[in-house]
Design a protein around this motif. Structure first.
Motif, PDB file in Angstrom:
ATOM      1  N   UNK A 440       0.836  -1.211   0.000  1.00  0.00           N
ATOM      2  CA  UNK A 440       0.000   0.000   0.000  1.00  0.00           C
ATOM      3  C   UNK A 440       0.864   1.252   0.000  1.00  0.00           C
ATOM      4  N   UNK A 441       1.942   1.252   0.788  1.00  0.00           N
ATOM      5  CA  UNK A 441       2.831   2.413   0.826  1.00  0.00           C
ATOM      6  C   UNK A 441       3.572   2.568  -0.496  1.00  0.00           C
ATOM      7  N   UNK A 442       3.993   1.457  -1.067  1.00  0.00           N
ATOM      8  CA  UNK A 442       4.736   1.512  -2.328  1.00  0.00           C
ATOM      9  C   UNK A 442       3.892   2.124  -3.444  1.00  0.00           C
ATOM     10  N   UNK A 443       2.609   1.849  -3.423  1.00  0.00           N
ATOM     11  CA  UNK A 443       1.705   2.427  -4.422  1.00  0.00           C
ATOM     12  C   UNK A 443       1.679   3.948  -4.284  1.00  0.00           C
ATOM     13  N   UNK A 444       1.559   4.422  -3.043  1.00  0.00           N
ATOM     14  CA  UNK A 444       1.512   5.887  -2.816  1.00  0.00           C
ATOM     15  C   UNK A 444       2.841   6.536  -3.152  1.00  0.00           C
ATOM     16  N   UNK A 445       3.943   5.779  -3.091  1.00  0.00           N
ATOM     17  CA  UNK A 445       5.267   6.314  -3.409  1.00  0.00           C
ATOM     18  C   UNK A 445       5.625   6.129  -4.877  1.00  0.00           C
ATOM     19  N   UNK A 446       4.651   5.638  -5.666  1.00  0.00           N
ATOM     20  CA  UNK A 446       4.818   5.477  -7.117  1.00  0.00           C
ATOM     21  C   UNK A 446       5.978   4.558  -7.495  1.00  0.00           C
ATOM     22  N   UNK A 447       6.217   3.537  -6.684  1.00  0.00           N
ATOM     23  CA  UNK A 447       7.227   2.542  -7.027  1.00  0.00           C
ATOM     24  C   UNK A 447       6.675   1.637  -8.130  1.00  0.00           C
ATOM     25  N   UNK A 448       7.535   1.215  -9.038  1.00  0.00           N
ATOM     26  CA  UNK A 448       7.104   0.317 -10.112  1.00  0.00           C
ATOM     27  C   UNK A 448       8.154  -0.761 -10.356  1.00  0.00           C
ATOM     28  N   UNK A 449       7.687  -1.903 -10.899  1.00  0.00           N
ATOM     29  CA  UNK A 449       8.564  -3.049 -11.112  1.00  0.00           C
ATOM     30  C   UNK A 449       8.184  -3.766 -12.402  1.00  0.00           C
ATOM     31  N   UNK A 450       9.154  -4.509 -12.929  1.00  0.00           N
ATOM     32  CA  UNK A 450       8.939  -5.264 -14.164  1.00  0.00           C
ATOM     33  C   UNK A 450       8.589  -6.722 -13.909  1.00  0.00           C
ATOM     34  N   UNK A 451       9.064  -7.254 -12.777  1.00  0.00           N
ATOM     35  CA  UNK A 451       8.844  -8.667 -12.461  1.00  0.00           C
ATOM     36  C   UNK A 451       8.616  -8.804 -10.965  1.00  0.00           C
ATOM     37  N   UNK A 452       7.522  -9.476 -10.603  1.00  0.00           N
ATOM     38  CA  UNK A 452       7.171  -9.656  -9.194  1.00  0.00           C
ATOM     39  C   UNK A 452       6.995 -11.146  -8.921  1.00  0.00           C
ATOM     40  N   UNK A 453       7.658 -11.626  -7.877  1.00  0.00           N
ATOM     41  CA  UNK A 453       7.418 -12.993  -7.395  1.00  0.00           C
ATOM     42  C   UNK A 453       6.568 -12.882  -6.143  1.00  0.00           C
ATOM     43  N   UNK A 454       5.363 -13.449  -6.200  1.00  0.00           N
ATOM     44  CA  UNK A 454       4.382 -13.315  -5.124  1.00  0.00           C
ATOM     45  C   UNK A 454       4.022 -14.710  -4.626  1.00  0.00           C
ATOM     46  N   UNK A 455       4.568 -15.068  -3.482  1.00  0.00           N
ATOM     47  CA  UNK A 455       4.365 -16.415  -2.930  1.00  0.00           C
ATOM     48  C   UNK A 455       3.923 -16.300  -1.471  1.00  0.00           C
ATOM     49  N   UNK A 456       2.675 -15.867  -1.240  1.00  0.00           N
ATOM     50  CA  UNK A 456       2.210 -15.624   0.128  1.00  0.00           C
ATOM     51  C   UNK A 456       1.883 -16.917   0.866  1.00  0.00           C
ATOM     52  N   UNK A 457       1.829 -16.846   2.206  1.00  0.00           N
ATOM     53  CA  UNK A 457       1.419 -18.022   2.980  1.00  0.00           C
ATOM     54  C   UNK A 457      -0.064 -18.302   2.778  1.00  0.00           C
ATOM     55  N   UNK A 458      -0.466 -19.500   3.141  1.00  0.00           N
ATOM     56  CA  UNK A 458      -1.881 -19.846   3.032  1.00  0.00           C
ATOM     57  C   UNK A 458      -2.710 -19.065   4.040  1.00  0.00           C
ATOM     58  N   UNK A 459      -2.169 -18.908   5.244  1.00  0.00           N
ATOM     59  CA  UNK A 459      -2.884 -18.186   6.303  1.00  0.00           C
ATOM     60  C   UNK A 459      -1.862 -17.539   7.228  1.00  0.00           C
ATOM     61  N   UNK A 485      -0.884  -2.376  -9.370  1.00  0.00           N
ATOM     62  CA  UNK A 485      -0.650  -0.923  -9.468  1.00  0.00           C
ATOM     63  C   UNK A 485       0.839  -0.587  -9.386  1.00  0.00           C
ATOM     64  N   UNK A 486       1.660  -1.595  -9.074  1.00  0.00           N
ATOM     65  CA  UNK A 486       3.107  -1.409  -9.029  1.00  0.00           C
ATOM     66  C   UNK A 486       3.783  -1.842 -10.328  1.00  0.00           C
ATOM     67  N   UNK A 487       3.007  -2.320 -11.298  1.00  0.00           N
ATOM     68  CA  UNK A 487       3.581  -2.911 -12.498  1.00  0.00           C
ATOM     69  C   UNK A 487       3.835  -1.883 -13.592  1.00  0.00           C
ATOM     70  N   UNK A 488       4.984  -2.016 -14.204  1.00  0.00           N
ATOM     71  CA  UNK A 488       5.251  -1.287 -15.437  1.00  0.00           C
ATOM     72  C   UNK A 488       4.489  -1.948 -16.583  1.00  0.00           C
ATOM     73  N   UNK A 489       4.268  -1.249 -17.689  1.00  0.00           N
ATOM     74  CA  UNK A 489       3.608  -1.874 -18.848  1.00  0.00           C
ATOM     75  C   UNK A 489       4.355  -3.136 -19.280  1.00  0.00           C
ATOM     76  N   UNK A 490       3.600  -4.229 -19.491  1.00  0.00           N
ATOM     77  CA  UNK A 490       4.191  -5.491 -19.912  1.00  0.00           C
ATOM     78  C   UNK A 490       4.843  -6.286 -18.793  1.00  0.00           C
TER      79      UNK A 490
END
Length: 543
Positions: A440-459, A485-490
């Motif tokens: 949420x903070x990164x979105x407000x700070x306009x951070x962007x990335x090209x590749x995200x690895x998202x591996x959250x816990x089940x609970x 909202x953190x993603x660059x185009x593509x």
């Protein structure tokens, strides 16, 4: 104990049980050595009558000393033995009790030095160490030593044990004849009574992976079915691993319903030593706890013998609720760290103590995919754990990596993994934060990335999340919406998890302008092929 001429506690500590038993055997009144009692100051105190009581107590104690049985306490801790001897001296029993420095595995030798014939009747009492009050890293080793030591006792011996461990019988190889619920301080435990003599453990023949014949001690010949299956899978997986330059892999994954364990092999980088990790799956409620424990012990014994792994190279994860303890037998731990290579990258693993080793073996192909997609990207690793995906990304040519996890322990671990490959400096950042809040903070700070690895816990209901909880099925779409909202185009999100019943909210994800590709089947490694739901994996790509 009344009819037994011998009493021994082979793990006596400061001698509590031996001293209490001696006081009972000699009819020694509690507090007999005291010089003053508080009630002596009472107005109606009658000193002459009290002196008569003390005289009677002294006479009964002196008479009892004439008939005291042979009483021995042994312990491997020299300071504890010294304390026990001092306690006996204070009670006037120093010349009647024997306290010696000895390991419980050498019980027969301890008894022989005390002039005790193991064929005569005797009584054993103990309150052994266990994984609630003491460090439990070496608990299995202790039980094995104790079991070996007790074999010298004939069926003329009886034993009483106080323990909270519901699997104690299976660990030492004897069935309790009677049990009774008790409290050991604040710890809920059981008082277990045994008749010694023949153990239920048997020796069965086994041929190792290298063709050597040897005997292995198990609770049932049925364990040889497990041995046969493990031998077959170990040979096949070892050949596959060598062909593919893999040094950490699974050779058995609950292939037989009666042996619901996973067996993983780890090859240490520098020494080339082989380590085994045997993990118990939670048994169904209808399966008796003792039966499940015996099967697990048999699996460990067979795996160790079959692959010729020394006991100090065998590690276990036992998920079982004990009285007064946690779900995991290893509540406390001593780390055992090794370095294992994957795709040429040296990763630090901890085989003892944590719930996981630091490397999810089933994500081997997924990590490789991260490396392939990382060239010239800004990479974001969320719920990063030990940062292995960051290593792949950096090695794959990522210009920057950002590794986010709420655990400082794991972040430090991730830094070590990155540094070991040579990735340091400002291009590689490590952020300790609650991932949900950080995004949420990164979105407000306009951070962007090209590749995200998202591996959250089940609970998760971690305290660092405040009043919020995390449920991957309930919350994944909301999280992906924020990450999008953190993603660059593509840009690309590799989204994975371990909930077997997981269903992606396709409609909501597509509404975010993300294409969806389910690559789960392509990311299941050969050594997890029997368990195609070990994880799920999607590639979500921004348009």
């Amino acid at each position: 104990m009344a009819d037994a001429p011998v009493f021994i506690d082979p793990v006596c500590g400061s001698g509590t049980l031996v001293l209490e038993a001696a006081m009972m055997a000699t009819d020694r009144a509690p507090g007999l050595s005291r010089d003053y009692w508080g009630f002596e100051g009472c107005a109606d105190f009658e000193p002459e009558q009290f002196d008569d009581l003390l005289t009677d107590a002294d006479e009964r104690f002196e008479k009892g000393l004439e008939n005291i049985p042979v009483m021995v306490g042994a312990d491997i801790d020299g300071k504890a033995v010294e304390l026990a001897q001092e306690n006996a001296k204070r009670l006037g029993l120093a010349n009647k009790l024997t306290f010696v420095l000895a390991d419980c595995i050498n019980l027969e030798e301890t008894l022989a030095h005390a002039g005790i014939d193991t064929r005569q009747s005797g009584f054993v009492a103990m309150n052994p160490p266990y994984g609630v009050r003491l460090l439990s890293d070496e608990l299995e080793s202790f039980y094995k030593k104790l079991s070996t030591g007790l074999r010298c006792l004939s069926d003329a011996w009886n034993m009483i044990v106080i323990t909270p461990d519901s699997t104690f019988d299976s660990s030492i190889g004897y069935d309790a004849k009677e049990t009774q619920g008790v409290y050991n301080g604040a710890i809920e435990a059981t008082l277990r009574k045994y008749q010694m003599g023949n153990t239920f453990l048997v020796e069965a023949p086994l041929v190792t992976l290298e063709g050597k014949e040897q005997m292995v001690e198990v609770s049932s010949d049925h364990a040889m079915q497990f041995a046969g299956r493990l031998r077959k899978m170990a040979k096949a997986r070892r050949k596959w691993a060598r062909k593919n330059d893999i040094h950490a892999y699974r050779i058995y994954d609950a292939d037989l319903p009666d042996y619901a364990v996973a067996v993983d092999v780890f090859e240490e980088d520098e020494t080339e030593d082989i380590f085994l990790l045997v993990t118990e799956y939670q048994a169904p409620k209808e399966i008796d706890t003792q039966k499940a424990a015996r099967r697990f012990n048999d699996a460990c014994a067979v795996a160790s013998a079959l692959l010729e792994i020394p006991s100090d190279h065998l590690f276990t994860r036992v998920r079982r609720q004990d009285k007064g303890g946690s779900q995991y037998r290893r509540k406390e731990h001593h780390s055992h760290r090794i370095v294992v290579r994957e795709a040429g990258y040296p990763f630090e693993l901890d085989l003892s103590g944590y719930l996981d080793t630091g490397l999810f073996l089933d994500h081997r192909i997924t990590r490789a995919l991260v490396g392939k997609l990382a060239c010239d990207t800004s990479f974001l690793n969320l719920f990063a754990y030990t940062g292995t995906a960051s290593v792949y990304a950096a090695s794959g040519g990522a210009q920057t990596t950002t590794t986010v996890d709420m655990s400082q322990t794991y972040l430090d671990w991730a830094k070590r993994n990155m540094e070991r490959v040579g990735f340091t400096g400002s291009n590689h950042s490590f952020v300790r934060a609650d991932v949900l809040s950080w995004v949420e903070r990164a979105v407000t700070e306009n951070k962007t990335y090209d590749l995200v690895f998202l591996d959250p816990p089940t609970f998760s209901n971690s305290k660092t999340m405040g009043e919020r909880t995390w449920d991957i099925q309930r919350d994944h779409a909301s999280l992906i919406e924020k990450v999008a909202r953190l993603l660059n185009p593509g840009a690309t999100i590799i989204f994975s998890g371990n909930l077997r019943s997981f269903k992606l909210d396709n409609e909501r994800i597509e509404s975010l302008g993300l294409s969806i590709e389910n690559i789960t089947a392509q990311t299941i490694p050969e050594d997890f092929s029997r368990n195609p739901k070990i994880h799920f994996c999607y590639v979500l790509k921004a348009q």
